[in-house]
Design a protein around this motif. Structure first.
Motif, PDB file in Angstrom:
ATOM      1  N   LEU A 206       0.831  -1.207   0.000  1.00 54.73           N
ATOM      2  CA  LEU A 206       0.000   0.000   0.000  1.00 54.73           C
ATOM      3  C   LEU A 206       0.865   1.256   0.000  1.00 54.73           C
ATOM      4  O   LEU A 206       0.628   2.194  -0.767  1.00 54.73           O
ATOM      5  N   ALA A 207       1.868   1.273   0.849  1.00 60.65           N
ATOM      6  CA  ALA A 207       2.754   2.436   0.922  1.00 60.65           C
ATOM      7  C   ALA A 207       3.593   2.571  -0.343  1.00 60.65           C
ATOM      8  O   ALA A 207       3.860   3.684  -0.816  1.00 60.65           O
ATOM      9  N   ASN A 208       4.013   1.448  -0.910  1.00 71.16           N
ATOM     10  CA  ASN A 208       4.783   1.442  -2.144  1.00 71.16           C
ATOM     11  C   ASN A 208       3.965   2.012  -3.293  1.00 71.16           C
ATOM     12  O   ASN A 208       4.451   2.835  -4.093  1.00 71.16           O
ATOM     13  N   LEU A 209       2.700   1.604  -3.375  1.00 71.87           N
ATOM     14  CA  LEU A 209       1.799   2.152  -4.383  1.00 71.87           C
ATOM     15  C   LEU A 209       1.677   3.664  -4.225  1.00 71.87           C
ATOM     16  O   LEU A 209       1.752   4.422  -5.202  1.00 71.87           O
ATOM     17  N   SER A 210       1.502   4.107  -3.000  1.00 71.41           N
ATOM     18  CA  SER A 210       1.340   5.526  -2.724  1.00 71.41           C
ATOM     19  C   SER A 210       2.599   6.321  -3.060  1.00 71.41           C
ATOM     20  O   SER A 210       2.540   7.380  -3.691  1.00 71.41           O
ATOM     21  N   ALA A 211       3.754   5.807  -2.638  1.00 69.43           N
ATOM     22  CA  ALA A 211       5.011   6.517  -2.895  1.00 69.43           C
ATOM     23  C   ALA A 211       5.312   6.583  -4.388  1.00 69.43           C
ATOM     24  O   ALA A 211       5.750   7.617  -4.907  1.00 69.43           O
ATOM     25  N   ASN A 212       5.062   5.486  -5.097  1.00 69.38           N
ATOM     26  CA  ASN A 212       5.345   5.462  -6.534  1.00 69.38           C
ATOM     27  C   ASN A 212       4.347   6.274  -7.343  1.00 69.38           C
ATOM     28  O   ASN A 212       4.649   6.690  -8.460  1.00 69.38           O
ATOM     29  N   ALA A 242       5.172   6.165   7.841  1.00 64.93           N
ATOM     30  CA  ALA A 242       6.563   5.742   7.987  1.00 64.93           C
ATOM     31  C   ALA A 242       6.946   4.749   6.897  1.00 64.93           C
ATOM     32  O   ALA A 242       8.041   4.817   6.319  1.00 64.93           O
ATOM     33  N   MET A 243       6.046   3.818   6.593  1.00 63.30           N
ATOM     34  CA  MET A 243       6.331   2.833   5.558  1.00 63.30           C
ATOM     35  C   MET A 243       6.447   3.497   4.189  1.00 63.30           C
ATOM     36  O   MET A 243       7.255   3.079   3.349  1.00 63.30           O
ATOM     37  N   LYS A 244       5.660   4.526   3.961  1.00 60.22           N
ATOM     38  CA  LYS A 244       5.722   5.240   2.688  1.00 60.22           C
ATOM     39  C   LYS A 244       7.091   5.908   2.512  1.00 60.22           C
ATOM     40  O   LYS A 244       7.694   5.846   1.430  1.00 60.22           O
ATOM     41  N   ALA A 245       7.594   6.523   3.570  1.00 61.85           N
ATOM     42  CA  ALA A 245       8.929   7.118   3.503  1.00 61.85           C
ATOM     43  C   ALA A 245       9.980   6.041   3.291  1.00 61.85           C
ATOM     44  O   ALA A 245      10.936   6.218   2.517  1.00 61.85           O
ATOM     45  N   ALA A 246       9.826   4.895   3.967  1.00 65.93           N
ATOM     46  CA  ALA A 246      10.774   3.794   3.794  1.00 65.93           C
ATOM     47  C   ALA A 246      10.736   3.260   2.371  1.00 65.93           C
ATOM     48  O   ALA A 246      11.777   2.892   1.803  1.00 65.93           O
ATOM     49  N   ALA A 273      17.662   7.634  -8.581  1.00 64.58           N
ATOM     50  CA  ALA A 273      17.981   7.804  -7.165  1.00 64.58           C
ATOM     51  C   ALA A 273      17.621   9.204  -6.683  1.00 64.58           C
ATOM     52  O   ALA A 273      17.019   9.369  -5.615  1.00 64.58           O
ATOM     53  N   HIS A 274      17.964  10.225  -7.448  1.00 63.58           N
ATOM     54  CA  HIS A 274      17.654  11.597  -7.039  1.00 63.58           C
ATOM     55  C   HIS A 274      16.152  11.833  -6.973  1.00 63.58           C
ATOM     56  O   HIS A 274      15.656  12.522  -6.064  1.00 63.58           O
ATOM     57  N   ASP A 275      15.406  11.276  -7.930  1.00 65.39           N
ATOM     58  CA  ASP A 275      13.954  11.410  -7.920  1.00 65.39           C
ATOM     59  C   ASP A 275      13.386  10.880  -6.612  1.00 65.39           C
ATOM     60  O   ASP A 275      12.601  11.565  -5.922  1.00 65.39           O
ATOM     61  N   TYR A 276      13.777   9.664  -6.236  1.00 69.17           N
ATOM     62  CA  TYR A 276      13.200   9.053  -5.039  1.00 69.17           C
ATOM     63  C   TYR A 276      13.797   9.620  -3.750  1.00 69.17           C
ATOM     64  O   TYR A 276      13.117   9.611  -2.712  1.00 69.17           O
ATOM     65  N   GLU A 281      12.780  12.767   1.122  1.00 67.55           N
ATOM     66  CA  GLU A 281      12.987  13.961   1.939  1.00 67.55           C
ATOM     67  C   GLU A 281      11.676  14.694   2.178  1.00 67.55           C
ATOM     68  O   GLU A 281      11.413  15.192   3.285  1.00 67.55           O
ATOM     69  N   GLU A 282      10.823  14.775   1.154  1.00 70.08           N
ATOM     70  CA  GLU A 282       9.525  15.446   1.315  1.00 70.08           C
ATOM     71  C   GLU A 282       8.651  14.699   2.310  1.00 70.08           C
ATOM     72  O   GLU A 282       7.992  15.300   3.163  1.00 70.08           O
ATOM     73  N   LEU A 283       8.652  13.372   2.233  1.00 68.68           N
ATOM     74  CA  LEU A 283       7.842  12.579   3.155  1.00 68.68           C
ATOM     75  C   LEU A 283       8.355  12.690   4.588  1.00 68.68           C
ATOM     76  O   LEU A 283       7.576  12.752   5.543  1.00 68.68           O
TER      77      LEU A 283
END
Length: 286
Positions: A206-212, A242-246, A273-276, A281-283
Motif C-alpha cells: 500500500l505504501a509502495n503504491l502511494s510513494a510510486n 513511515a512505511m511510505k517514507a521507507a 535515485a535523485h527522484d526518489y 525527503e519530502e515525506l
C-alpha cells in the motif's frame, strides 16, 4: 540479431519461425516481444542479482502462483535466465493512472495478499523493507558511490521508520508496484514482474503504491479506507506514513546499488535515485 536474440529465437517452446523485437523501458532486465504462430509472448531475460535479493527460481514460482491466482499472465516456458509469458494487449500505468484507479487497485492488492501465497510452490522470499535498506546501505557505504557519504543518515532514518510499524498479518505481496508493473487491458488490471514477490505485510504494498504514485493525503486516506474499510490496526496511519517514507528510501537506495552493479541500456540510475531521494525527503519533512 544479437546473440541473446538468437538464443530467444531458438527456444524449444516455439511452434514455428518467430520474430523477436526488444521491449523497452525496463530498469533491471532485458525483455522482448516474440510473435509465434499468430500469438505474442514476452520473454524476460536476466540472471540472479544477489545484491538486489533477486533469485530467478523464486521469481518464476511467484509468477506461476500469481497466474494461478488470476493476477498475472501465464508462464509458458522457463530455463536459466529466461522466462516466457503470454503477451497481454494493454497499456502500462503512469503515476497519474495509479492515483486515478485506487478503487480498482485496492481489491487487486487484497486478492494478491489473500490468494497468491496459497498457490506458491517451493521456498519463498520474505520481504522486509527495513532489512533491505540496511543491506543496501552496507553495499553503498563500502563503494565509491557519490551517495555513500549520506548512508549513516539514511540508516538512522530507517531505524526510526521501522520503530513506527505495528503488528500485521503476514501475506504474500508484490513489493514492486511501480506504474509500469500494472497493466490495463481495457477490462481488468494485471500485476506483472514478480522479482520481489514474497511474504511480508500488506502495508508495504500500500505504501509502495502511494510513494510510486505520488499520492497526496486525500488519496492515501482513500487507499487505506478502500483496503481496510476502517478496520485497520491502531496507529495504522502513523505506520503507513513511515512505511511510505521507507518505500521511497528503498527505491532510492535500489537505484544507487544498481548504479554500481547493473548496466541496462537507457537506464539512468542516478536520476532515479535523485527522484526518489526527493520523495523521501519530502515525506520525512511531513
Amino acid at each position: 540479431m544479437t546473440d541473446l536474440e538468437r538464443r530467444i529465437a531458438g527456444l524449444a517452446c516455439w511452434r514455428g519461425p518467430v520474430t523477436v523485437a526488444p521491449l523497452l523501458g525496463g530498469l533491471t532486465n532485458l525483455s522482448y516481444v516474440v510473435a509465434d504462430a499468430g500469438e505474442k509472448f514476452v520473454v524476460r531475460c536476466g540472471d540472479d542479482i544477489p545484491v538486489h535479493h533477486v533469485f530467478r527460481d523464486r521469481e518464476r514460482a511467484a509468477s506461476i502462483a500469481a497466474h494461478a491466482a488470476g493476477l498475472s499472465p501465464e508462464v509458458m516456458h522457463t530455463e536459466p535466465g529466461i522466462l516466457v509469458m503470454r503477451h497481454v494487449e494493454g497499456r502500462t500505468f503512469s503515476e497519474a493512472d495509479l492515483r486515478a484507479n485506487i478503487r480498482r487497485l485496492a481489491p487487486l492488492l487484497r486478492k494478491c495478499h489473500l490468494s497468491v501465497g496459497q498457490h506458491l510452490a517451493g521456498p519463498p522470499n520474505f520481504f522486509w523493507v527495513f532489512h533491505v535498506i540496511r543491506d543496501y546501505g552496507r553495499l553503498i557505504a563500502g563503494s565509491q558511490s557519490p551517495f555513500a557519504v549520506d548512508v549513516p543518515r539514511y540508516l538512522e532514518a530507517n531505524r526510526t521508520l521501522e520503530e513506527a510499524q505495528v503488528p500485521m498479518p503476514v501475506v504474500f505481496g508484490h513489493h514492486d508496484l511501480l506504474p509500469g508493473n500494472v497493466l490495463d487491458d481495457g477490462e481488468r488490471l494485471w500485476l506483472i514482474d514478480w522479482e520481489y514477490g514474497g511474504f511480508g505485510t500488506a502495508l508495504f504494498d500500500l505504501a509502495n503504491l502511494s510513494a510510486n504514485g505520488s499520492f497526496e493525503e486525500a488519496e492515501d486516506e482513500a487507499l487505506l479506507y478502500a483496503y481496510f474499510g476502517g478496520k485497520g490496526p491502531g496507529d495504522l496511519h502513523r505506520a503507513f506514513r513511515a512505511m511510505k517514507a521507507a518505500s521511497a528510501l528503498r527505491e532510492a537506495l535500489w537505484a544507487m546499488v544498481s548504479d554500481i552493479h547493473l548496466r541496462i541500456p537507457g537506464a539512468d540510475y542516478k536520476a532515479h535515485a535523485h527522484d526518489y531521494l526527493n520523495r523521501f525527503e519530502e515525506l520525512m519533512a511531513r
